[in-house]
Motif scaffolding. Structure first.
Motif, PDB file in Angstrom:
ATOM      1  N   GLU A 259      36.172  64.944  29.149  1.00 27.51           N
ATOM      2  CA  GLU A 259      36.223  64.954  27.316  1.00 27.51           C
ATOM      3  C   GLU A 259      37.079  63.850  27.416  1.00 27.51           C
ATOM      4  N   ARG A 260      38.128  63.662  27.252  1.00 30.55           N
ATOM      5  CA  ARG A 260      39.571  62.955  26.657  1.00 30.55           C
ATOM      6  C   ARG A 260      39.393  61.587  27.068  1.00 30.55           C
ATOM      7  N   ASP A 261      38.666  61.242  27.602  1.00 31.59           N
ATOM      8  CA  ASP A 261      39.060  59.425  28.510  1.00 31.59           C
ATOM      9  C   ASP A 261      39.984  59.763  29.231  1.00 31.59           C
ATOM     10  N   GLU A 262      40.159  60.387  29.576  1.00 33.05           N
ATOM     11  CA  GLU A 262      41.841  60.462  30.890  1.00 33.05           C
ATOM     12  C   GLU A 262      41.674  59.562  31.911  1.00 33.05           C
ATOM     13  N   PHE A 263      40.537  58.675  32.092  1.00 31.23           N
ATOM     14  CA  PHE A 263      40.633  57.611  33.213  1.00 31.23           C
ATOM     15  C   PHE A 263      40.307  56.770  32.860  1.00 31.23           C
ATOM     16  N   ALA A 264      41.079  56.280  33.615  1.00 35.10           N
ATOM     17  CA  ALA A 264      40.972  53.854  33.553  1.00 35.10           C
ATOM     18  C   ALA A 264      40.443  53.557  33.965  1.00 35.10           C
ATOM     19  N   LEU A 265      39.810  51.992  33.678  1.00 34.08           N
ATOM     20  CA  LEU A 265      39.045  51.427  34.863  1.00 34.08           C
ATOM     21  C   LEU A 265      39.930  50.022  35.303  1.00 34.08           C
ATOM     22  N   TYR A 266      39.639  50.273  36.019  1.00 35.96           N
ATOM     23  CA  TYR A 266      40.035  49.035  37.230  1.00 35.96           C
ATOM     24  C   TYR A 266      39.085  48.164  37.748  1.00 35.96           C
ATOM     25  N   ARG A 267      39.318  46.530  37.722  1.00 33.80           N
ATOM     26  CA  ARG A 267      37.939  45.767  38.943  1.00 33.80           C
ATOM     27  C   ARG A 267      39.770  44.946  39.718  1.00 33.80           C
ATOM     28  N   GLN A 268      38.378  45.023  40.711  1.00 30.57           N
ATOM     29  CA  GLN A 268      38.814  43.814  41.693  1.00 30.57           C
ATOM     30  C   GLN A 268      38.205  42.839  42.084  1.00 30.57           C
ATOM     31  N   THR A 269      38.555  41.495  42.457  1.00 30.18           N
ATOM     32  CA  THR A 269      37.880  40.625  42.495  1.00 30.18           C
ATOM     33  C   THR A 269      36.775  40.186  44.014  1.00 30.18           C
ATOM     34  N   ARG A 281      33.010  34.062  39.583  1.00 30.95           N
ATOM     35  CA  ARG A 281      32.830  35.634  40.449  1.00 30.95           C
ATOM     36  C   ARG A 281      32.725  37.048  39.914  1.00 30.95           C
ATOM     37  N   HIS A 282      32.421  37.896  40.935  1.00 23.62           N
ATOM     38  CA  HIS A 282      32.265  39.246  40.560  1.00 23.62           C
ATOM     39  C   HIS A 282      33.243  40.056  40.438  1.00 23.62           C
ATOM     40  N   TYR A 283      33.280  41.306  40.141  1.00 23.55           N
ATOM     41  CA  TYR A 283      34.361  42.395  40.199  1.00 23.55           C
ATOM     42  C   TYR A 283      33.411  43.878  40.771  1.00 23.55           C
ATOM     43  N   GLU A 284      34.327  44.191  41.538  1.00 24.76           N
ATOM     44  CA  GLU A 284      34.276  46.161  41.368  1.00 24.76           C
ATOM     45  C   GLU A 284      34.893  46.761  41.082  1.00 24.76           C
ATOM     46  N   VAL A 285      34.116  47.388  40.593  1.00 26.96           N
ATOM     47  CA  VAL A 285      35.238  48.470  39.200  1.00 26.96           C
ATOM     48  C   VAL A 285      35.278  49.620  39.845  1.00 26.96           C
ATOM     49  N   LEU A 286      36.766  49.658  39.938  1.00 25.39           N
ATOM     50  CA  LEU A 286      37.730  51.101  40.412  1.00 25.39           C
ATOM     51  C   LEU A 286      38.540  51.764  39.245  1.00 25.39           C
ATOM     52  N   ILE A 287      38.303  52.984  39.742  1.00 30.64           N
ATOM     53  CA  ILE A 287      38.381  54.528  38.592  1.00 30.64           C
ATOM     54  C   ILE A 287      40.060  54.910  39.128  1.00 30.64           C
ATOM     55  N   ARG A 288      40.719  55.510  37.904  1.00 35.47           N
ATOM     56  CA  ARG A 288      41.615  56.069  38.047  1.00 35.47           C
ATOM     57  C   ARG A 288      42.436  57.152  37.123  1.00 35.47           C
ATOM     58  N   LEU A 289      42.640  57.884  37.599  1.00 37.22           N
ATOM     59  CA  LEU A 289      42.988  59.318  36.822  1.00 37.22           C
ATOM     60  C   LEU A 289      44.198  59.152  36.055  1.00 37.22           C
ATOM     61  N   ILE A 290      44.157  58.994  34.574  1.00 37.07           N
ATOM     62  CA  ILE A 290      45.488  59.488  34.130  1.00 37.07           C
ATOM     63  C   ILE A 290      46.204  60.643  33.669  1.00 37.07           C
ATOM     64  N   GLU A 291      47.475  60.701  34.099  1.00 35.05           N
ATOM     65  CA  GLU A 291      48.142  62.044  34.043  1.00 35.05           C
ATOM     66  C   GLU A 291      49.389  61.831  33.799  1.00 35.05           C
ATOM     67  N   GLU A 292      50.450  62.518  33.916  1.00 32.85           N
ATOM     68  CA  GLU A 292      50.905  62.762  32.579  1.00 32.85           C
ATOM     69  C   GLU A 292      52.466  60.933  32.795  1.00 32.85           C
ATOM     70  N   ASN A 294      51.719  58.408  31.791  1.00 31.06           N
ATOM     71  CA  ASN A 294      50.527  57.428  31.836  1.00 31.06           C
ATOM     72  C   ASN A 294      50.361  57.077  33.614  1.00 31.06           C
ATOM     73  N   HIS A 295      51.596  58.172  34.321  1.00 31.51           N
ATOM     74  CA  HIS A 295      50.822  58.073  35.852  1.00 31.51           C
ATOM     75  C   HIS A 295      49.262  57.576  36.289  1.00 31.51           C
ATOM     76  N   LEU A 296      49.494  57.006  37.212  1.00 32.80           N
ATOM     77  CA  LEU A 296      47.610  57.133  37.454  1.00 32.80           C
ATOM     78  C   LEU A 296      47.372  57.341  38.639  1.00 32.80           C
ATOM     79  N   ILE A 297      46.655  57.748  39.205  1.00 33.07           N
ATOM     80  CA  ILE A 297      46.132  58.554  40.310  1.00 33.07           C
ATOM     81  C   ILE A 297      44.818  58.102  40.782  1.00 33.07           C
ATOM     82  N   PRO A 298      45.280  57.211  42.032  1.00 32.01           N
ATOM     83  CA  PRO A 298      43.220  56.776  42.850  1.00 32.01           C
ATOM     84  C   PRO A 298      42.953  56.914  43.408  1.00 32.01           C
TER      85      PRO A 298
END
Length: 499
Positions: A259-269, A281-292, A294-298
């Protein structure tokens, strides 16, 4: 070589015959002839010399026999001693083997040894039960293959420190298949003696769960009971998630993040390896969870939890929506259409979601982007487990112009019928094969076979988990179309990465 030996064998007999002949001739000469005295003296001297020669030869033969007998006795004693020593060592070895087997089969502590490349070189029975894999799927394989990419991503920094010679210790909580929670103590101890073990490290994992910590009737002896491979992997990832995030109400936290968009998208070539694949080049989309802070959880730390709560289809929708909005914004800002294809992994539960394809079509119309900008990635295992749902979803997604990729192909078996029966654009060759192809002819053969079959069907090939330049060059030589992995590029934030 044979003439002297034969002469040595018959020599004594010739000497004896000559002695008897001279003696007989001397007797005959004395009694039956009138030989002069000097001839008799000569013959007597000759007879005496022959006698001395025979005595000397007999003496030497006797001494040689005595010497040979002595040497034989010494050799016999030595052989007897060595036989006793060998029997003693065999007895000690059998005892040590029994002790080692006892330790390997019964010892509750999980032990594994990895070389400097992170390859399993030894593991005991307790570790094998824990990961629930057969022995030949552990020894000789990389940590990433055995534990999974998500779990390995969490422990990779600790592994690097252990390989560098640092002792690493930490604890984690693991939820097992029977619902119990095990508290594990993990030690990564470098083995840097430079001889037997080289520069690898030992992993020693102990169950330190208090007797009442699980809150259930399960005893500690039940905690490490064998599980299915998929469940074991899921709960391994879940344990890391719980230790890393401390989430108490997983469902509420995941819904709040959506609901709060507390995920972050990454890309790998995903980089092209040959001219036929093109220049883009193409990219694979990866997702991270944003915690307190701005700590990112894989993903390996929260997706297993989301899977248990049945939230993966919602997360897949979030990824599609935010990726398309980002691409539409980039296109509007630059005035140029995006040439790259973005790969999105979809979960097994999403294959069974009847509304997912319709939501994707709606998002494409809303952003004005072509479906060909997205490639939905389905794992080989999920496709085999859900063939009808997967076929229905693939048909619906391709109707919107989306592309389809099959990932993890070749891990279990190479199915020609599977590649022929599905409208695939890409096939991703399993990373386990790529990691071991330079040292394993069987893996190399599988990679070549997959590439040949895919080319016959007009499907582009992507090599996963490319970790070094040597592997990349070999893939170019094999005419693989694309490569991805940490040897190609590190994941970067989608908002910061420039094409």
């Amino acid at each position: 070589m044979r003439v002297p030996s034969m002469f040595g064998a018959v020599g004594p007999f010739i000497a004896a015959i000559a002695f008897v002949a001279i003696a007989a001739f001397l007797v005959f000469a004395i009694y039956f002839t009138l030989l002069e005295l000097q001839w008799i003296a000569f013959l007597t001297g000759t007879l005496f010399a022959s006698m001395l020669a025979m005595v000397s030869r007999a003496t030497r033969a006797e001494l040689a026999a005595v010497d040979s007998s002595a040497k034989f006795a010494v050799a016999q004693d030595r052989l007897s001693s060595e036989t006793k020593a060998r029997q003693h060592l065999e007895s000690r070895l059998e005892y040590a083997t029994r002790r080692l087997r006892y330790s390997d089969d019964i010892f509750p502590v999980m032990v594994a040894y990895h070389d400097a490349q992170g390859i399993f070189r030894y593991h005991n029975h307790a570790f094998r039960r824990w990961v629930d894999l057969p022995e030949h799927h552990i020894d000789g394989h990389h940590l990433r293959e055995v534990l999974g990419k998500a779990a390995y991503a969490r422990i990779e920094p600790a592994v690097a420190r252990a390989i560098a010679g640092e002792a690493v210790r930490y604890e984690q909580t693991q939820k097992m298949a029977n619902g119990a929670h095990a508290r594990l103590s993990v030690q990564l101890l470098p083995a840097s003696d430079g001889h037997e073990y080289g520069d690898g490290f030992f992993a020693i994992i102990s169950d330190i769960t208090p007797s009442d910590a699980s809150g259930s009737s399960n005893s500690r002896s039940d905690t490490l009971a064998p599980t299915s491979s998929r469940t074991s992997q899921l709960h391994f990832d879940t344990s890391v998630a719980e230790a890393a995030t401390g989430l108490l109400n997983v469902r509420e936290r995941m819904l709040s993040a959506l609901e709060r968009d507390e995920f972050a998208l990454y890309r790998q070539t995903i980089t092209p390896l040959n001219h036929a694949a093109g220049l883009h080049r193409h990219y694979e989309v990866l997702i991270r969870l944003i915690e307190e802070e701005n700590h990112l959880i894989p993903p390996g730390a929260f997706l297993p939890l989301a899977e248990e709560e049945g939230l993966l289809p919602q997360i897949d929708r979030w990824v599609v929506s935010h990726l398309l909005r980002h691409l539409a914004g980039t296109q509007a800002a630059t005035g140029m259409p995006e040439q790259a294809v973005y790969f999105i992994n979809i979960a097994a539960a999403t294959l069974r979601d009847q509304d997912f394809a319709g939501d994707v079509a709606h998002q494409l119309r809303a952003t004005g982007l072509p479906g060909s900008a997205i490639c939905f990635e389905i794992t080989n295992k999920d496709l085999l487990d859900n063939p009808h749902d997967a076929e229905h979803l693939i048909t619906a997604l391709r109707a919107s112009g989306c592309r389809i990729a099959l990932s993890g192909f070749g891990r279990d078996r190479v199915s020609v019928a599977l590649l022929k029966s599905l409208p695939l654009d890409f096939v991703k060759i399993d990373g386990g094969l790529i990691l071991s192809m330079l040292r394993d002819p069987v893996a190399m053969g599988k990679v070549e076979t997959i590439n040949r079959i895919a080319r016959e069907q007009g499907i582009r090939t992507v090599a996963e988990l490319v970790e070094d330049h040597a592997t990349e060059e070999k893939l170019r030589e094999l005419n693989i179309d694309y490569a991805q992995g940490f040897g190609i590029s590190q994941p970067r934030p989608l908002k910061e990465a420039q094409g």
